[in-house]
Design an enzyme around this catalytic site. Structure first.
Site, short mmCIF file in Angstrom:
data_model
loop_
_atom_site.label_atom_id
_atom_site.label_comp_id
_atom_site.label_asym_id
_atom_site.label_seq_id
_atom_site.Cartn_x
_atom_site.Cartn_y
_atom_site.Cartn_z
N HIS A 99 0.96 -1.37 0.15
CA HIS A 99 -0.06 0.11 -0.09
C HIS A 99 0.89 1.35 -0.07
O HIS A 99 1.99 1.10 0.48
CB HIS A 99 -0.78 -0.05 1.12
CG HIS A 99 -0.13 0.11 2.48
ND1 HIS A 99 0.41 1.31 3.11
CD2 HIS A 99 0.34 -0.82 3.33
CE1 HIS A 99 1.00 0.94 4.20
NE2 HIS A 99 0.98 -0.12 4.39
N THR A 111 2.37 0.82 13.06
CA THR A 111 0.84 0.78 12.65
C THR A 111 0.35 -0.34 12.77
O THR A 111 -0.76 -0.70 13.50
CB THR A 111 0.72 1.22 11.08
OG1 THR A 111 1.55 2.67 11.03
CG2 THR A 111 -0.67 1.38 10.76
N ARG A 148 -6.04 1.40 4.16
CA ARG A 148 -4.93 1.95 3.47
C ARG A 148 -4.56 0.83 2.20
O ARG A 148 -4.23 1.33 1.05
CB ARG A 148 -3.69 1.96 4.17
CG ARG A 148 -3.18 0.78 5.06
CD ARG A 148 -1.96 0.91 5.99
NE ARG A 148 -1.36 0.19 6.53
CZ ARG A 148 -2.01 -0.48 7.96
NH1 ARG A 148 -2.95 0.20 8.37
NH2 ARG A 148 -1.37 -1.16 8.75
N GLU A 202 -1.47 -6.37 7.92
CA GLU A 202 0.04 -6.30 8.24
C GLU A 202 0.02 -7.28 9.56
O GLU A 202 -1.00 -7.60 10.29
CB GLU A 202 0.23 -4.95 8.64
CG GLU A 202 1.51 -4.53 9.25
CD GLU A 202 2.74 -4.98 8.44
OE1 GLU A 202 3.07 -6.02 8.38
OE2 GLU A 202 3.26 -4.01 7.61
N ARG A 229 11.42 -6.00 14.97
CA ARG A 229 10.84 -5.63 13.75
C ARG A 229 11.51 -6.64 12.71
O ARG A 229 10.94 -6.74 11.79
CB ARG A 229 11.33 -4.09 13.24
CG ARG A 229 10.90 -3.19 14.25
CD ARG A 229 11.23 -1.80 13.78
NE ARG A 229 10.61 -1.63 12.39
CZ ARG A 229 11.00 -0.45 11.68
NH1 ARG A 229 11.81 0.50 11.97
NH2 ARG A 229 10.62 -0.18 10.62
N ARG A 230 12.84 -6.99 12.73
CA ARG A 230 13.21 -7.75 11.78
C ARG A 230 13.65 -9.39 12.12
O ARG A 230 14.08 -9.91 11.24
CB ARG A 230 14.58 -7.10 11.27
CG ARG A 230 14.51 -5.74 10.60
CD ARG A 230 13.68 -6.00 9.33
NE ARG A 230 13.32 -4.81 8.47
CZ ARG A 230 12.30 -4.20 8.44
NH1 ARG A 230 11.08 -4.72 9.07
NH2 ARG A 230 11.81 -3.16 7.79
N HIS A 279 0.39 -5.53 2.56
CA HIS A 279 1.42 -4.68 3.61
C HIS A 279 2.87 -5.33 3.46
O HIS A 279 2.95 -6.37 3.15
CB HIS A 279 1.02 -4.70 4.85
CG HIS A 279 -0.47 -4.50 5.13
ND1 HIS A 279 -0.93 -2.99 5.44
CD2 HIS A 279 -1.62 -5.11 4.72
CE1 HIS A 279 -2.26 -2.93 5.25
NE2 HIS A 279 -2.82 -4.12 5.08
N ASN A 281 4.70 -6.79 5.84
CA ASN A 281 5.14 -8.19 6.38
C ASN A 281 4.31 -9.36 5.72
O ASN A 281 5.02 -10.43 5.46
CB ASN A 281 4.90 -8.01 7.78
CG ASN A 281 6.14 -7.29 8.34
OD1 ASN A 281 7.23 -7.97 8.47
ND2 ASN A 281 5.83 -6.33 9.15
#
Length: 351
Positions: A99, A111, A148, A202, A229-230, A279, A281
């Protein structure tokens, strides 16, 4: 640790088309579509947030009548009549689009599954994405349940040269199905079904949602936030890891528990051209499946907002072709013969 870079390739263009004549019956491969011209009705329906286990097996035969059509029948009807000439080879296009920029992307906030809209920049990114795919056939669109992604899909389709209208399927209840019926066969032919699914959302960031990323890094440390996050299998507090997100997203892509013919990969196998707007992910998870990446390789995959990625599904394999650059360049990337023919046909029709 491996990383992926998506580069456009080059190619030439040529094309095909399919027109439909009026009548009582059409055959599309293994699907038989019967139209009743007297008081013909086309119902719409698909659950936005229905769980996998609650799907019901439905028939693949489309019968229009004075009673509402089922979700599967209607989606099959739309996609069959919006598809191009049947393919000699079992080949189909798959386009993945992250998006456009959201208001919380702009504010640098986590988000996750919070439902926020696009920024002005995100709207423009969606429009540019549409221009990049404007010469590629689109039979069905899948998005997440978040606005979104849906905004991006709708805005992108305003740029497609066939001018078909994307229509979100609704099957939340009987009233939703009844109120979203279309009573014109011609209008239905010029529509593209949009199926929304929470499984493409997401990943849920748990207690990080709504927090500023920079402030969170200062509070917990850069290494800890980077791990959340990773990493592949370490979730943020009360949230999902990439592994957990991949389980639902890839399962939705491949199959549904009840095999109700709405899963994505079987649609590709039947020759449908699919767009997925989702999204970072959830798309990263699907790319892991398509490209057969390891859990270490997938965490290095970066996807820009609003940039389409093209895959060709042929003979049971997914082949990555790159990202389209623009609709006016004859060699934007390595078109297959069928896509080249489609592009040339559009040029003949509209130029």
């Amino acid at each position: 640790m491996a990383s992926l870079v998506f580069q456009p390739a080059t190619g030439t263009l040529q094309s095909s088309d399919l027109s439909f004549t009026s009548g009582c019956r059409h055959d599309f491969g293994n699907v038989s579509v019967k139209f009743v011209t007297k008081e013909c009705k086309f119902g719409f329906g698909y659950p936005i947030s229905e769980s996998v286990s609650s799907y019901h097996k439905r028939s693949g035969v489309i019968q229009s009548s004075t009673s509402p059509a089922s979700a599967v029948d209607t989606i099959s009807s739309l996609s069959e009549r919006s598809s191009e000439k049947p393919k000699k080879a079992n080949e189909a296009s798959l386009i993945l689009i992250r998006h456009g920029e959201s208001l919380w992307n702009e504010k640098n906030l986590f988000t996750g599954c919070v439902d926020v809209p696009l920024t002005k920049k995100g709207v423009e990114e969606a429009i540019q994405a549409g221009k990049r795919i404007s010469n590629i056939p689109v039979d069905m669109i899948y998005t997440s349940a978040l606005i979104r992604a849906q905004m991006t899909a709708m805005l992108a389709m305003t740029q497609h040269r066939r001018n078909k209208v994307p229509i979100i399927m609704h099957d939340e209840d009987e009233r939703a199905k009844l109120w979203s019926e279309i009573y014109s066969e011609d209008t239905t032919k010029q529509s593209v079904p949009v199926i929304t699914a929470w499984q493409l959302n997401e990943r849920m960031y748990g207690e990080l949602q709504g927090l500023n990323k920079q402030e969170t890094a200062e509070r917990y440390g850069i290494d800890k936030v980077l791990e959340w996050r990773r990493s592949y299998d370490i979730p943020p507090p009360n949230g999902e890891s990439l592994e957990m997100c991949a389980e639902r997203a890839v399962a939705y892509f491949k199959d549904h528990v009840s095999n109700d013919n709405l899963q994505i990969e079987p649609q590709l196998q039947s020759g449908k051209n699919i767009v997925i707007v989702a999204h970072g992910n959830s798309l990263r998870s699907i790319i892991m499946y398509l490209d057969e990446l390891t859990s270490q390789e997938v965490i290095s995959v970066e996807l820009s907002t609003g940039i389409p990625l093209l895959y060709i599904f042929k003979e049971g394999k997914f082949i990555r072709r790159g990202s389209p650059v623009g609709p006016t360049e004859s060699g934007v990337y390595a078109y297959t013969r069928r896509l080249a023919a489609y592009r040339q046909k559009l040029d003949d029709m509209f130029l």
